[in-house]
Write an enzyme that holds these catalytic residues in place. Structure first.
Site, PDB file in Angstrom:
ATOM      1  N   GLU A 466       0.869  -1.180   0.000  1.00 23.57           N
ATOM      2  CA  GLU A 466       0.000   0.000   0.000  1.00 23.57           C
ATOM      3  C   GLU A 466       0.903   1.226   0.000  1.00 23.57           C
ATOM      4  O   GLU A 466       1.180   1.796  -1.033  1.00 23.57           O
ATOM      5  CB  GLU A 466      -0.937  -0.036   1.210  1.00 23.57           C
ATOM      6  CG  GLU A 466      -2.107   0.906   1.060  1.00 23.57           C
ATOM      7  CD  GLU A 466      -3.330   0.474   1.866  1.00 23.57           C
ATOM      8  OE1 GLU A 466      -4.339   1.143   1.729  1.00 23.57           O
ATOM      9  OE2 GLU A 466      -3.276  -0.518   2.625  1.00 23.57           O
ATOM     10  N   GLU A 718      -1.898   0.032  13.443  1.00 25.24           N
ATOM     11  CA  GLU A 718      -3.221   0.219  12.841  1.00 25.24           C
ATOM     12  C   GLU A 718      -4.306  -0.397  13.734  1.00 25.24           C
ATOM     13  O   GLU A 718      -5.361   0.186  13.929  1.00 25.24           O
ATOM     14  CB  GLU A 718      -3.210  -0.443  11.457  1.00 25.24           C
ATOM     15  CG  GLU A 718      -4.446  -0.237  10.627  1.00 25.24           C
ATOM     16  CD  GLU A 718      -4.250  -0.777   9.219  1.00 25.24           C
ATOM     17  OE1 GLU A 718      -3.366  -1.647   9.025  1.00 25.24           O
ATOM     18  OE2 GLU A 718      -4.969  -0.342   8.301  1.00 25.24           O
TER      19      GLU A 718
HETATM   20  C1  BGC Z   1      -5.157   2.623   5.055  1.00 24.91           C
HETATM   21  C2  BGC Z   1      -5.759   3.648   5.968  1.00 24.91           C
HETATM   22  C3  BGC Z   1      -6.680   4.435   5.086  1.00 24.91           C
HETATM   23  C4  BGC Z   1      -7.770   3.481   4.746  1.00 24.91           C
HETATM   24  C5  BGC Z   1      -9.014   3.968   4.153  1.00 24.91           C
HETATM   25  C6  BGC Z   1      -6.261   1.695   4.663  1.00 24.91           C
HETATM   26  O1  BGC Z   1      -5.858   0.614   3.955  1.00 24.91           O
HETATM   27  O2  BGC Z   1      -4.067   1.997   5.596  1.00 24.91           O
HETATM   28  O3  BGC Z   1      -4.945   4.219   6.852  1.00 24.91           O
HETATM   29  O4  BGC Z   1      -7.062   5.668   5.546  1.00 24.91           O
HETATM   30  O5  BGC Z   1      -7.272   2.382   4.031  1.00 24.91           O
HETATM   31  O6  BGC Z   1      -9.979   3.410   4.935  1.00 24.91           O
END
Ligand code: BGC
Length: 864
Positions: A466, A718
């Protein structure tokens, strides 16, 4: 008065692409109440000269000036100095600095072309890294200056005459290549010799443009080989200049590197290593590069500090969990480049490194890699047989604390593994410590998460497939980021990415924008409005507003935000009603636009934004605040948090609403997701629930950051408990150990615990709010922050006699000293503080007494 920290375009001695740059400085003075009454800026073509500009004595308190001298040109070097007059009209010494103009337009690159070299078929992982080079002879004349400018569609590393140039990593950084490319400048004067044959080379890499992006695979921006363009300007004492540019005359070959990808890692057969940019190596058998025109997409000088190695971590332990596998522990989760030193390995030995954030919770000691998803961040090396060899991946970085190594014939020692911590080369500006160990740990975790996600964009996380510039993450952490590092230029660059990614008034979910995600999602899309406003508040410069303003007005035309794909991301089974959430965010967006328009003097937009906000607010209140006792319905913890933090609940009901929120939290446990968390502490602390804010912040019980820390987290994760999520297949999708958004408590620690805040009505810390809010059993706190005007400190200590409190307010600023409400009296050096001007009204948040404080250092003793 001392003038220090001179900056140009918010950077120290930069190479810029702006013809009328903003010049700024910080001040320091031992005299209380000192102020800048005037300044003078001079600029010249040599140190101390004023042949380009002399502002004369300008009566102004502004610690900034926009260059207004003779017209500047590409590649021009400018020396500048500033002095100021203090409150007593005494003039300071000159403080000196410099900046340089880079190449300003694509035409300044002369006949440079984007060159690439096909090293082989594109494997699924990417292209083997190519080396391209040009041999030339430097004229037999005295060289006065040589500069190399380079950019790429992919990554590049420049080399000249056998030396790596510049030590910049991951250049040119990520921008939307259909909108703009950034370029870097390098001083290569010392690497050239008059009259000598020379070799200029570039090692190319897939980078963001050709490498994998998200789960979209490779070639998102079009399938091509990585390409770079460069221009070397050699200036001679006789006034002539030679230029070497990337073009069809360059030659190319494959390097030892066979794979380089941000997510996958890097592979090299080091037996094929070539000191390719050296006259000692012949290019007679090399191929011809392919070329493409530079095109019309503007190439601009990088407007924020380069990505560089910041510090070296050395492994603290190594274990041997299974035959032939050694797991090194670097002691700290971070983003960096691992480096293994091996000795005595037979030529042709294959050594593999895999980087990961944790070991498996089953106690086996092997790596936990499921949360990397497809980003395996694995580096493979075939050794060349030299006695001692340093193995390090190319054109990539990893998010990790642990590295598993295979291929070593015998047990290594921990110190064989090191890592270069990598991020944008911004200055650290904030420090915090207090009597509570958990809060200190959180400060450290948040800072490391910021550093780990501080590349050419604010990434969401540094490890999985990501690493995108998610706009909510950057927006909600923006104020914290400014307390951590000097982030003006860096966040302004990201603001440009947001502007570039906005379409039809809809801000992007990620910037640089990619089609995989959306636009216009409430809580994400508003970053294009909120981040420039945050920058203006913190740094007091309207240029951040102007940068985004034409886009911001399109946002207003498209409010309210109509989509809400992510809601209160990762809430714990306590979702917030989608329409209620979107409307709350839309109100704040419109209110912020009204403030921005007012600052920029656009009364018509301000009026329209104000009335849009007012009508949405009245509708929100009639729909969601249906009784008169602060009840928000539909109810969720985040619905209350947003209602309180955004000022949506009528003032008469806020205390009751906060009590209801507190009740929900104490009864059900903390349930908020990312968005709610960002505003949670303020929503509680500013509405009569300070002790609950402290108890959540200092908690070590699930769900809390303290709990994550107690379970081994060294960056803000997270999930509240990433280890628990190791075994839940569906949740592995979102189990980063390193998400800065979760660390947005950092700003609360500085504002409410240490007590350093800004006054929204006097942006740029022109009036500092000093308002510590002792609580939660915390007996002392020390905060320091290099603000835009100078250093701010607030150190307090509660003792048996009351509270001692040391503060520093930078010159040319004032402060509001807001006494914690428990204390009614303050003495300073024996005298009663009442000799200072009391502010007529009590602190609107705490109810404490307030005083106007001139700048300077003070030690107060507070008593009840
Ligand atoms: C990210 C988040 C982001 C989100 C959207 C995720 O995969 O890591 O931090 O804001 O996607 O919901």
């Amino acid at each position: 008065m001392l003038v220090r920290d001179l900056s140009c375009e918010d950077m120290s001695r930069p190479v810029i692409g702006v013809l009328t740059p903003r010049l700024k400085w910080r001040l320091q003075s031992p005299i209380r109440g000192d102020a800048q009454t005037a300044y003078q800026v001079q600029a010249g073509s040599s140190a101390g000269a004023a042949d380009l500009w002399d502002s004369g004595k300008v009566t102004s308190s502004a610690q900034a000036a926009t260059y207004a001298g003779s017209a500047l040109a590409a590649r021009q070097r400018v020396y500048w100095q500033v002095r100021v007059w203090d409150a007593a009209s005494a003039v300071s010494q000159w403080a000196t600095s410099s900046f340089e103009l880079g190449l300003l337009a694509n035409s300044d690159w002369g006949s440079a072309l984007m060159i690439g070299y096909q090293t082989g078929a594109s494997a699924s992982g990417g292209y083997p890294a190519a080396c391209v080079r040009k041999t030339f002879t430097v004229a037999a004349k005295t060289i006065t200056r040589a500069r190399l400018y380079a950019t790429a569609l992919g990554f590049y590393r420049p080399h000249l005459n056998g030396q790596r140039v510049g030590q910049v990593e991951l250049a040119p950084g990520w921008t939307d290549p259909t909108k703009r490319l950034h370029a870097q400048a390098y001083d290569v004067t010392s690497l050239l010799t008059s009259g000598a044959a020379s070799v200029l080379g570039l090692q190319l890499g897939d980078g963001h443009i050709q490498g994998n992006i998200s789960t979209l695979g490779r070639g998102y921006y079009g399938n091509d080989v990585p390409r770079a363009a460069c221009a070397l300007f050699i200036d001679y004492a006789d006034g002539t200049t030679d230029t070497i540019v990337s073009d069809a005359s360059w030659k190319g070959t494959a390097s030892a590197n066979t794979l380089n990808d941000l997510y996958l890692g890097s592979s090299a057969d080091t037996r094929n290593h070539l000191p390719f940019a050296s006259t000692a190596v012949s290019d007679s058998g090399w191929g011809v590069v392919s070329t493409k025109a530079l095109g019309s997409v503007p190439i601009q000088m990088q407007p924020y500090p380069h990505i560089r190695r910041q510090e070296t971590l050395t492994a603290v332990a190594v274990t041997n969990p299974s035959a032939g596998v050694y797991v090194f522990d670097l002691g700290q989760n971070h983003a960096g480049i691992p480096r293994l030193t091996v000795s005595g390995l037979a030529r042709g030995t294959t050594v593999t490194l895999q980087a990961a954030e944790d070991t498996k919770k089953d106690g086996s000691g092997t790596l936990y890699t499921a949360n990397l998803r497809t980003a395996v961040q694995t580096d493979t090396f075939v050794t060349d047989g030299t006695a001692t060899q340093v193995l390090e991946p190319l054109h990539t970085y990893h998010g990790f604390r642990y590295v598993a190594v295979t291929g070593l014939p015998s047990a290594p020692t921990a110190s064989q593994m090191q890592s270069s911590v990598l991020h944008a080369d911004t200055k650290e500006v904030g420090s915090f410590t207090c009597s509570n160990a958990t809060l200190n740990t959180l400060w450290g975790m948040a800072r490391w998460a910021h550093r780990s996600n501080h590349m050419s964009i604010p990434t969401d996380c540094p490890q999985r497939d990501e690493r995108l510039g998610w706009s909510a993450d950057a927006m909600l952490f923006a104020r914290s980021a400014t307390f951590s590092r000097d982030n003006a230029a860096w966040l302004a660059k990201y603001t440009q990415d947001l502007v570039d990614g906005t379409s039809a008034g809809k801000g992007p979910d990620v910037a640089p924008y990619i089609t995989q995600v959306g636009r216009g999602n409430a809580g994400w899309a508003d970053a294009v409005v909120v981040i420039p406003w945050t920058l203006y508040q913190v740094y007091g410069d309207t240029k951040y507003l102007s940068l985004a303003y034409s886009t911001i007005t399109t946002v207003l035309a498209n409010l309210p935000w109509s989509s809400n794909s992510y809601g209160d991301y990762l809430n714990l089974s306590d979702p917030t009603n989608s329409a209620q959430f979107s409307a709350a965010v839309s109100i704040r967006t419109a209110q912020t636009i009204a403030k921005i328009a007012t600052v920029l003097g656009d009364a018509s937009t301000a009026n329209s934004a104000t009335s849009t906000a007012a009508s949405m607010l009245s509708s929100w209140q009639s729909t969601y605040v249906t009784s008169t006792d602060g009840t928000v319905s539909p109810s969720s913890q985040t619905a209350y948090v947003l209602g309180l933090a955004f000022g949506l609940i009528p003032a008469a009901q806020t205390a009751q609403a906060a009590a209801k929120l507190a009740n929900l939290i104490t009864t059900n446990g903390l349930k908020v997701g990312f968005v709610g968390l960002a505003f949670l502490y303020d929503a509680l602390a500013d509405n009569g629930q300070l002790s609950l804010a402290y108890s959540l912040a200092t908690s070590t019980v699930y769900p809390s950051l303290g709990y994550a820390a107690a379970n081994g987290a060294t960056t803000t994760p997270e999930q509240w408990n990433p280890r628990a999520f190791q075994s839940t297949a569906a949740s592995q999708d979102a189990n980063s150990y390193n998400h800065p958004i979760r660390g947005c408590i950092l700003e609360w620690l500085m504002r409410d615990v240490a007590g350093i805040d800004l006054d929204a009505s006097a942006p740029g810390y022109a009036n500092v709010i000093l308002r510590p809010r002792p609580g939660g059993g915390v007996t002392y706190a020390q905060g320091a922050y290099e603000g835009p005007r100078g250093r701010i400190e607030s150190d307090w200590n509660v003792n048996s006699k009351g509270m001692s409190w040391h503060v520093v307010v930078p010159p040319n600023s004032t402060a509001i000293l807001s006494l914690p409400p428990a204390y009614g009296t303050a003495k300073i050096a024996g005298a009663d503080i009442s000799t200072m001007a009391a502010v007529a009204s009590a602190d609107p948040i705490t109810g404490g007494k307030r005083y106007s404080l001139p700048s300077g250092a003070y030690d107060f003793n507070l008593s009840t």
